[in-house]
Design a protein around this motif. Structure first.
Motif, short mmCIF file in Angstrom:
data_model
loop_
_atom_site.label_atom_id
_atom_site.label_comp_id
_atom_site.label_asym_id
_atom_site.label_seq_id
_atom_site.Cartn_x
_atom_site.Cartn_y
_atom_site.Cartn_z
N MET A 1 -5.59 -7.38 1.53
CA MET A 1 -4.28 -7.02 2.14
C MET A 1 -3.24 -6.42 1.30
O MET A 1 -2.59 -5.21 1.83
CB MET A 1 -3.56 -8.37 2.40
N ASN A 2 -3.24 -6.30 -0.05
CA ASN A 2 -2.61 -5.25 -0.67
C ASN A 2 -3.22 -3.90 -0.65
O ASN A 2 -2.19 -2.95 -0.78
CB ASN A 2 -2.57 -5.93 -2.26
N ILE A 3 -4.25 -3.60 -0.61
CA ILE A 3 -4.91 -2.55 -0.43
C ILE A 3 -4.64 -1.92 0.85
O ILE A 3 -4.16 -0.69 0.87
CB ILE A 3 -6.55 -2.43 -0.60
N MET A 4 -4.38 -2.59 1.86
CA MET A 4 -3.82 -2.02 3.14
C MET A 4 -2.66 -1.61 3.12
O MET A 4 -1.95 -0.79 3.93
CB MET A 4 -4.34 -3.04 4.28
N LEU A 5 -1.85 -2.38 2.39
CA LEU A 5 -0.42 -2.12 2.13
C LEU A 5 -0.20 -0.75 1.34
O LEU A 5 1.05 -0.29 1.10
CB LEU A 5 0.39 -3.25 1.64
N GLY A 6 -1.30 -0.17 0.57
CA GLY A 6 -1.16 0.82 -0.03
C GLY A 6 -1.05 0.50 -1.72
O GLY A 6 -1.15 1.44 -2.42
N ASN A 7 -1.24 -0.74 -2.04
CA ASN A 7 -1.31 -1.00 -3.48
C ASN A 7 -2.75 -1.18 -3.84
O ASN A 7 -3.20 -2.31 -4.00
CB ASN A 7 -0.58 -2.38 -3.43
N ILE A 8 -3.49 0.00 -4.21
CA ILE A 8 -4.76 0.29 -4.68
C ILE A 8 -4.82 -0.05 -6.24
O ILE A 8 -4.42 0.65 -6.84
CB ILE A 8 -5.47 1.10 -4.19
N PRO A 9 -5.76 -1.27 -6.52
CA PRO A 9 -5.83 -1.26 -8.10
C PRO A 9 -6.60 -0.36 -8.53
O PRO A 9 -7.22 0.54 -8.05
CB PRO A 9 -6.66 -2.75 -8.22
N ASN A 10 -6.27 -0.01 -9.94
CA ASN A 10 -6.67 0.94 -10.80
C ASN A 10 -8.39 1.06 -10.62
O ASN A 10 -9.05 2.04 -10.80
CB ASN A 10 -6.13 1.00 -12.24
N GLN A 11 -8.84 -0.09 -10.49
CA GLN A 11 -10.30 -0.25 -10.85
C GLN A 11 -11.00 0.32 -9.78
O GLN A 11 -12.23 0.88 -9.93
CB GLN A 11 -10.70 -1.79 -10.80
N PHE A 12 -10.38 0.53 -8.57
CA PHE A 12 -10.87 1.13 -7.38
C PHE A 12 -10.48 2.65 -7.47
O PHE A 12 -11.56 3.58 -6.98
CB PHE A 12 -10.54 0.70 -6.00
N LEU B 1 -16.48 -3.85 5.48
CA LEU B 1 -16.48 -2.85 4.44
C LEU B 1 -15.17 -2.26 4.14
O LEU B 1 -14.19 -2.21 4.94
CB LEU B 1 -17.12 -1.45 5.07
N TYR B 2 -14.82 -2.35 2.93
CA TYR B 2 -13.56 -1.85 2.54
C TYR B 2 -13.58 -0.87 1.21
O TYR B 2 -14.74 -1.10 0.64
CB TYR B 2 -12.48 -3.01 2.34
N VAL B 3 -12.51 -0.58 0.67
CA VAL B 3 -12.73 0.31 -0.57
C VAL B 3 -13.55 -0.38 -1.83
O VAL B 3 -14.14 0.55 -2.32
CB VAL B 3 -11.41 0.89 -1.09
N GLY B 4 -13.33 -1.65 -1.85
CA GLY B 4 -14.14 -2.34 -3.00
C GLY B 4 -15.42 -2.67 -2.83
O GLY B 4 -15.92 -3.21 -3.55
N GLY B 5 -15.94 -2.25 -1.56
CA GLY B 5 -17.36 -2.66 -1.31
C GLY B 5 -17.37 -3.38 -0.04
O GLY B 5 -16.67 -3.05 1.31
N VAL B 6 -18.25 -4.44 0.07
CA VAL B 6 -18.44 -5.46 1.13
C VAL B 6 -17.50 -6.72 1.14
O VAL B 6 -17.77 -7.41 -0.11
CB VAL B 6 -19.85 -5.82 1.77
N SER B 7 -16.55 -7.21 1.77
CA SER B 7 -15.85 -8.51 1.73
C SER B 7 -16.79 -9.61 1.66
O SER B 7 -17.75 -9.65 2.49
CB SER B 7 -14.91 -8.73 2.43
N LEU B 8 -16.32 -10.62 0.91
CA LEU B 8 -17.16 -11.91 0.81
C LEU B 8 -16.65 -12.75 2.06
O LEU B 8 -15.60 -12.71 2.28
CB LEU B 8 -16.77 -12.56 -0.27
#
Length: 443
Positions: free
Chosen positions: A235-246, A176-183
């Motif tokens: 990895m980018n999300i873990m570094l704090g770079n969360i895309p606008n779509q989320f 689980l991550y902010v975008g759902g469930v990883s593939l």
């Protein structure tokens, strides 16, 4: 070593494919690292059907796999034992060992222990009976789903798929991550066709939408490319770079607390959504699973928690004489009458762990057995604590009179603490029925 794996200094981890393996269930690494799981052979269990080696899961798996092999007249016996064995799956190994020791020593048991011991003896007896019949044993040996091996002459071993290990192990690649469930990708190298067939059968029984494909049927390069791209995103999300779509999601992930009656039902529902996380909270087991952007916490009330207090509770009794003088109050069978109003007075249920006697009065010890009572208030407090941590509570007790009473009690005890409480109703315990109930909530 795990830190080196997380940092990318190690590319692969190798371990045993068993449910006790630290790689299968003991680690919880960030979702950006584990992308692939490879099983070098079909996960399996090999064991002797002896009383001293009994575990509920082994016998459950064995009986489930041979059910369609045996003659029709024996299937009712198998179904009955399977149902009883499921009630033992929550016992830990120490509890099982204590029961086996009591059976061997011929100890007189009571309550649930007696039920569990009788179930164990009946299961062992039934399996022994089945294997002693030559035609049934031959049918099992010729089946496509179960294996029998002989060692040291007549020493019989049963070989069945280890479905739990496969589900837990393969689930490590999808987190689980902010975008759902990883593939993720799970690759199984088939080294035993029978055990593989049994594994697929069990997977389809547990997970309605499971799909097993030959690696030649998919575009492996495209799949691995999509997995790598998503891992870079994580990895980018873990570094704090969360895309606008989320960030635009409102909110990106909601939490819901699902309350049912039976612990077995709670565990079954959680298993529909992958391999659930299991944790203990007070007297309850909480299962955590994900359904799209909904994070579910699932538990059971273990039956009724509240009932009428037959004798007037202290706070009513203290004022009874004064109010009766003014003919304003009476108390009978748990119902307070004040003027023209009738008010039911409830107390938490206290159960005797030995004989099952129940009380709602303010007592601590069973009047029959002299043992300390188990108060449902511990369950009430635990449910209240968890309910205050989530966005919504969903009460999914059975749609009958008993279930409605438990649902009403749960609603009333949570209403002062929780703003969003919904009633969900399902008439069968399947993944589709649960999802439909969650998507079509009542009040």
């Amino acid at each position: 070593m795990l830190n080196d794996f997380v940092d990318g200094k190690i590319d692969a981890l190798i371990g045993l494919a068993t449910s006790r393996s630290s790689l299968v269930r003991g680690i919880d690494l960030p979702p950006q690292r584990i992308a692939y799981v490879i099983f070098a052979g079909v996960p399996r269990m090999k064991f002797r059907l002896r009383l001293e080696e009994f575990t509920p899961m082994k016998y459950l798996m064995f009986l489930f796999n041979i059910r369609n092999i045996v003659p029709q007249y024996l299937r009712n016996d198998i179904d009955r034992i399977i149902t009883r064995l499921r009630n033992l799956t929550a016992l830990n190994q120490e509890q099982i060992n204590n029961l086996l020791r009591s059976i061997e020593e011929g100890k007189e048991l009571s309550g649930f222990d007696r039920y569990a011991a009788d179930t164990i003896k009946e299961a062992v007896e039934l399996v022994g009976k089945l294997l002693n019949e030559q035609n049934i044993r031959k049918a099992i040996e010729q089946s496509n789903e179960v294996g029998l091996e002989y060692r040291g002459g007549d020493e019989l071993y049963v070989v069945i798929p280890d479905v739990t290990t496969y589900i837990q192990g393969s689930g490590r690649s999808s987190r689980l991550y902010v975008g759902g469930v990883s593939l993720g990708l799970s690759v199984l190298i088939v080294d035993n066709e029978r055990v593989f067939n049994g594994l697929v059968k069990n997977l389809r029984y547990r997970l309605e939408d499971v799909k097993v494909q030959s690696i030649t049927e998919i575009d492996i390069d495209d799949l691995m490319k999509r997995i790598r791209n998503e891992r870079e995103l994580i990895m980018n999300i873990m570094l704090g770079n969360i895309p606008n779509q989320f960030l635009e999601k409102d909110p990106p992930l909601k939490t819901a607390f699902v309350i049912v009656e039976s612990p077995t039902k709670a565990r079954t529902i959680a298993s529909f959504f992958g391999v659930p996380t299991r944790r203990e909270a007070g007297p309850l087991v909480i299962y955590e699973a994900t359904l799209g952007n909904l994070y579910l916490l699932i538990t059971a009330t273990k039956g009724h928690m509240w009932d009428l207090i037959p004798a007037a509770p202290t706070d009513v009794r203290n004022y009874a004489s004064i109010l009766r003088a003014e003919k304003l109050i009476d108390y009978y069978g748990g119902v307070l009458r004040a003027g023209g109003s009738f008010v039911p007075i409830y107390g938490t249920i206290k159960r005797c762990p030995v004989g099952g006697e129940t009380y709602t009065e303010d007592v601590d010890v069973c009047r029959v057995h002299g043992t300390k009572l188990v108060d449902s208030m511990d369950i009430v407090n635990t449910i209240r604590d968890i309910a205050t941590e989530v966005d919504q509570v969903m009460i999914g007790t059975d749609p009958d009179s008993e279930g409605e009473k438990i649902a009403w009690d749960a609603y009333m005890m949570l209403r002062p603490y929780v703003s969003s409480i919904a009633r969900i109703e399902f008439h069968e315990v399947t993944k589709k029925a649960i999802i439909d109930a969650i998507m079509n909530q009542g009040q």
